[in-house]
Design an enzyme around this catalytic site. Sequence first.
Site, mmCIF file in Angstrom:
data_model
loop_
_atom_site.group_PDB
_atom_site.id
_atom_site.type_symbol
_atom_site.label_atom_id
_atom_site.label_comp_id
_atom_site.label_asym_id
_atom_site.label_seq_id
_atom_site.Cartn_x
_atom_site.Cartn_y
_atom_site.Cartn_z
ATOM 1 N N ASP A 1 0.836 -1.192 0.000
ATOM 2 C CA ASP A 1 0.000 0.000 0.000
ATOM 3 C C ASP A 1 0.876 1.249 0.000
ATOM 4 O O ASP A 1 1.419 1.636 1.031
ATOM 5 C CB ASP A 1 -0.896 -0.045 1.250
ATOM 6 C CG ASP A 1 -1.717 1.216 1.399
ATOM 7 O OD1 ASP A 1 -1.684 2.054 0.467
ATOM 8 O OD2 ASP A 1 -2.382 1.358 2.427
ATOM 9 N N GLU B 1 32.401 8.199 0.865
ATOM 10 C CA GLU B 1 33.130 8.103 2.141
ATOM 11 C C GLU B 1 32.155 8.524 3.230
ATOM 12 O O GLU B 1 31.869 9.691 3.409
ATOM 13 C CB GLU B 1 34.326 9.058 2.159
ATOM 14 C CG GLU B 1 35.354 8.829 1.075
ATOM 15 C CD GLU B 1 36.318 10.005 1.004
ATOM 16 O OE1 GLU B 1 36.928 10.348 2.031
ATOM 17 O OE2 GLU B 1 36.432 10.598 -0.070
ATOM 18 N N GLU C 1 30.775 8.962 6.975
ATOM 19 C CA GLU C 1 31.173 9.124 8.381
ATOM 20 C C GLU C 1 29.961 8.958 9.300
ATOM 21 O O GLU C 1 28.834 9.211 8.887
ATOM 22 C CB GLU C 1 31.795 10.507 8.587
ATOM 23 C CG GLU C 1 33.089 10.671 7.802
ATOM 24 C CD GLU C 1 33.631 12.100 7.781
ATOM 25 O OE1 GLU C 1 34.828 12.250 7.510
ATOM 26 O OE2 GLU C 1 32.866 13.046 8.019
ATOM 27 N N GLU D 1 37.686 8.887 13.072
ATOM 28 C CA GLU D 1 37.695 10.211 12.437
ATOM 29 C C GLU D 1 38.148 11.285 13.422
ATOM 30 O O GLU D 1 38.522 10.983 14.555
ATOM 31 C CB GLU D 1 36.301 10.522 11.871
ATOM 32 C CG GLU D 1 36.213 10.361 10.356
ATOM 33 C CD GLU D 1 37.181 11.257 9.590
ATOM 34 O OE1 GLU D 1 37.580 12.298 10.125
ATOM 35 O OE2 GLU D 1 37.559 10.907 8.461
ATOM 36 N N GLU E 1 34.905 6.355 10.247
ATOM 37 C CA GLU E 1 34.683 6.297 8.799
ATOM 38 C C GLU E 1 35.077 4.923 8.300
ATOM 39 O O GLU E 1 36.082 4.360 8.731
ATOM 40 C CB GLU E 1 35.524 7.376 8.092
ATOM 41 C CG GLU E 1 35.437 7.316 6.572
ATOM 42 C CD GLU E 1 36.136 8.488 5.877
ATOM 43 O OE1 GLU E 1 36.027 9.631 6.355
ATOM 44 O OE2 GLU E 1 36.796 8.232 4.861
ATOM 45 N N HIS F 1 31.434 12.333 1.467
ATOM 46 C CA HIS F 1 32.087 12.780 0.232
ATOM 47 C C HIS F 1 31.741 11.794 -0.879
ATOM 48 O O HIS F 1 31.730 10.588 -0.654
ATOM 49 C CB HIS F 1 33.605 12.822 0.392
ATOM 50 C CG HIS F 1 34.070 13.744 1.472
ATOM 51 N ND1 HIS F 1 35.352 13.767 1.939
ATOM 52 C CD2 HIS F 1 33.404 14.700 2.165
ATOM 53 C CE1 HIS F 1 35.469 14.684 2.882
ATOM 54 N NE2 HIS F 1 34.285 15.265 3.042
ATOM 55 N N ARG G 1 42.517 20.603 0.403
ATOM 56 C CA ARG G 1 41.678 19.475 0.825
ATOM 57 C C ARG G 1 40.262 19.897 1.209
ATOM 58 O O ARG G 1 39.393 19.064 1.379
ATOM 59 C CB ARG G 1 42.323 18.758 2.021
ATOM 60 C CG ARG G 1 43.234 17.627 1.619
ATOM 61 C CD ARG G 1 43.486 16.684 2.780
ATOM 62 N NE ARG G 1 42.421 15.675 2.906
ATOM 63 C CZ ARG G 1 42.441 14.516 2.290
ATOM 64 N NH1 ARG G 1 43.428 14.174 1.517
ATOM 65 N NH2 ARG G 1 41.454 13.661 2.455
ATOM 66 N N GLU H 1 35.866 14.772 -6.497
ATOM 67 C CA GLU H 1 35.269 14.510 -5.188
ATOM 68 C C GLU H 1 34.387 15.689 -4.786
ATOM 69 O O GLU H 1 34.868 16.813 -4.655
ATOM 70 C CB GLU H 1 36.368 14.301 -4.137
ATOM 71 C CG GLU H 1 35.819 14.061 -2.736
ATOM 72 C CD GLU H 1 36.904 14.038 -1.652
ATOM 73 O OE1 GLU H 1 37.861 14.833 -1.735
ATOM 74 O OE2 GLU H 1 36.787 13.224 -0.732
ATOM 75 N N ARG I 1 32.311 17.375 -1.870
ATOM 76 C CA ARG I 1 32.486 17.233 -0.424
ATOM 77 C C ARG I 1 31.334 17.779 0.412
ATOM 78 O O ARG I 1 31.363 17.687 1.627
ATOM 79 C CB ARG I 1 33.820 17.864 -0.010
ATOM 80 C CG ARG I 1 34.981 17.232 -0.769
ATOM 81 C CD ARG I 1 36.332 17.844 -0.480
ATOM 82 N NE ARG I 1 36.789 17.521 0.842
ATOM 83 C CZ ARG I 1 36.672 18.283 1.919
ATOM 84 N NH1 ARG I 1 36.095 19.467 1.824
ATOM 85 N NH2 ARG I 1 37.110 17.892 3.069
HETATM 86 P P1 ADP Z 1 40.327 10.728 0.310
HETATM 87 O O1 ADP Z 1 40.939 10.376 1.648
HETATM 88 O O2 ADP Z 1 41.308 11.098 -0.748
HETATM 89 O O3 ADP Z 1 39.224 11.718 0.425
HETATM 90 P P2 ADP Z 1 39.603 7.944 0.264
HETATM 91 O O4 ADP Z 1 40.847 7.233 -0.138
HETATM 92 O O5 ADP Z 1 39.182 7.936 1.694
HETATM 93 O O6 ADP Z 1 39.685 9.429 -0.292
HETATM 94 O O7 ADP Z 1 38.366 7.392 -0.573
HETATM 95 C C1 ADP Z 1 38.478 7.274 -1.920
HETATM 96 C C2 ADP Z 1 37.179 6.751 -2.500
HETATM 97 O O8 ADP Z 1 37.247 7.019 -3.901
HETATM 98 C C3 ADP Z 1 37.037 5.249 -2.348
HETATM 99 O O9 ADP Z 1 35.683 4.920 -2.125
HETATM 100 C C4 ADP Z 1 37.494 4.750 -3.717
HETATM 101 O O10 ADP Z 1 36.986 3.477 -4.081
HETATM 102 C C5 ADP Z 1 36.943 5.836 -4.597
HETATM 103 N N1 ADP Z 1 37.510 5.858 -5.949
HETATM 104 C C6 ADP Z 1 38.730 5.490 -6.372
HETATM 105 N N2 ADP Z 1 38.822 5.581 -7.715
HETATM 106 C C7 ADP Z 1 37.609 6.026 -8.154
HETATM 107 C C8 ADP Z 1 37.056 6.315 -9.428
HETATM 108 N N3 ADP Z 1 37.756 6.191 -10.558
HETATM 109 N N4 ADP Z 1 35.773 6.722 -9.484
HETATM 110 C C9 ADP Z 1 35.046 6.871 -8.376
HETATM 111 N N5 ADP Z 1 35.507 6.621 -7.150
HETATM 112 C C10 ADP Z 1 36.776 6.201 -7.036
HETATM 113 MG MG MG Z 2 36.707 11.459 6.356
HETATM 114 MG MG MG Z 3 37.383 12.580 1.038
#
Ligand code: ADP
Ligand code: MG
Ligand code: MG
Length: 442
Positions: free
Chosen positions: A52, A130, A132, A187, A194, A243, A314, A331, A333
Amino acid sequence: GRYTKEDIIRMVEEEGVEFIRLQFTDMFGQLKNVAITSSQLDKALSNKCMFDGSSIDGFVRIEESDMYLIPDYETFEVFPWRPQQGKVARVICDIYRPNQEPFEGDPRYILRRAIEDAAKDGYTFNVGPECEFFLFHTDDDGQPTTISHERAGYFDLGPIDLGENTRRDMVLSLEDMGFEIEASHHEVAPAQHEIDFKYEEAMHAADNIMTFKLTVKTIAKRHGMYATFMPKPKYGIAGSGMHINMSLFKDGKNIFENQSDELGLSKEAYYFIGGLIKHIKGMTAITNPLVNSYKRLVPGFEAPNHIAWSSVNRSPLIRIPASRGASTRVELRCPDPAANPYLCLAVCLEAGLDGIRNKIEPPAPVNENVYEMSDEELERRGIEYLPENLLLAVRELEKDEFIKGVLGSHISQKYITAKKTEWMEYREQVTKWEVDEYLYKY
Ligand code: ADP
Ligand code: MG
Ligand code: MG
């Protein structure tokens, strides 16, 4: 596909599974399920299970409430934390109307539509989140609190890191369910953790985020703790982000890389960033869905609050991590783990595609600390702020016809209305801060 219907029926028998949960996610990112016994499995796998829809938030009116659950065989998984006797499994479902049409209020359908759109140009969207979260104590009645006696920080380990055993159990359970765990660590904030898992194609990644949250909460409970993905559970310490690492692949190759470019990025990567920056204000109500989300997006806690990108910094909204080759990625964020992952990835993908298709150049990267810039300097460089609260974010969503189109009219209307109500309720509250600040002065 990974499994056929017969495979699933056989696995359920062999493993002694007694209950199967048919799962789906509502508009606000809440996992829902209907449990069936194994005797009903054949019926469920033949797309004959109804529910439903009018009792699910944001779904449909009473008059059109019948909905079908269409199991996605790929997502069949046995929960590793259940007893060996009478095991429990799950399968994630798509939601269809009785007329066999996909239901436009189903977030998984919205993501599927975006993925199919990208596939028209030969793109596969890969996503690595990523996530947290905090581990808190429960009170004597078993209710969650924001209390933790833990005082560990970034990358600390036991015995200061009281969550270590719990986190290890989470990692093992996730691995049992097919996750490839890349890293897990304490973290920055006390009690904050994380766990990173490997990137996957977007639908799989979004399903993984939902499974991840369920697993983390379930294992925490087994250890007598409460896990929360609330974006900013405590004033004065870091909040929890999610992220989103993104890349586009074509013919098995990451097309964001170009070795002859100064930053090692392709035209497509720059345009993808351009598209994200163009639409980010309209997307924020999706990536940061709660009143509380905006308490994380403040200076001082590594969360973004300006619209900028960088390959060295960063902390900006969009970061280009240093790795190249297959790991070349963008990335984002700002998202937090309260976001509905299906809607979040759909708007990210479409915003990026809009950038590529319309050749939207990103602004110049900002490699200096934006937090130290005066308002004049920000203005001179054209650096804008992210929406500063939920109401402003919702108003930006209302203005962005493109993002509303990605969400479809059903979801965008219902979402906007619900989020305005959420804001209105919040706005009427008299907070402790106000009483502390004003009562004795006025
Ligand atoms: P950072 O600490 O640099 O922010 P992390 O190493 O903690 O990043 O996390 C990196 C994330 O990015 C992981 O989930 C990893 O699998 C992912 N990742 C790596 N290569 C690729 C890609 N080509 N496309 C998308 N995600 C990716
Ligand atoms: Mg983190
Ligand atoms: Mg990150």
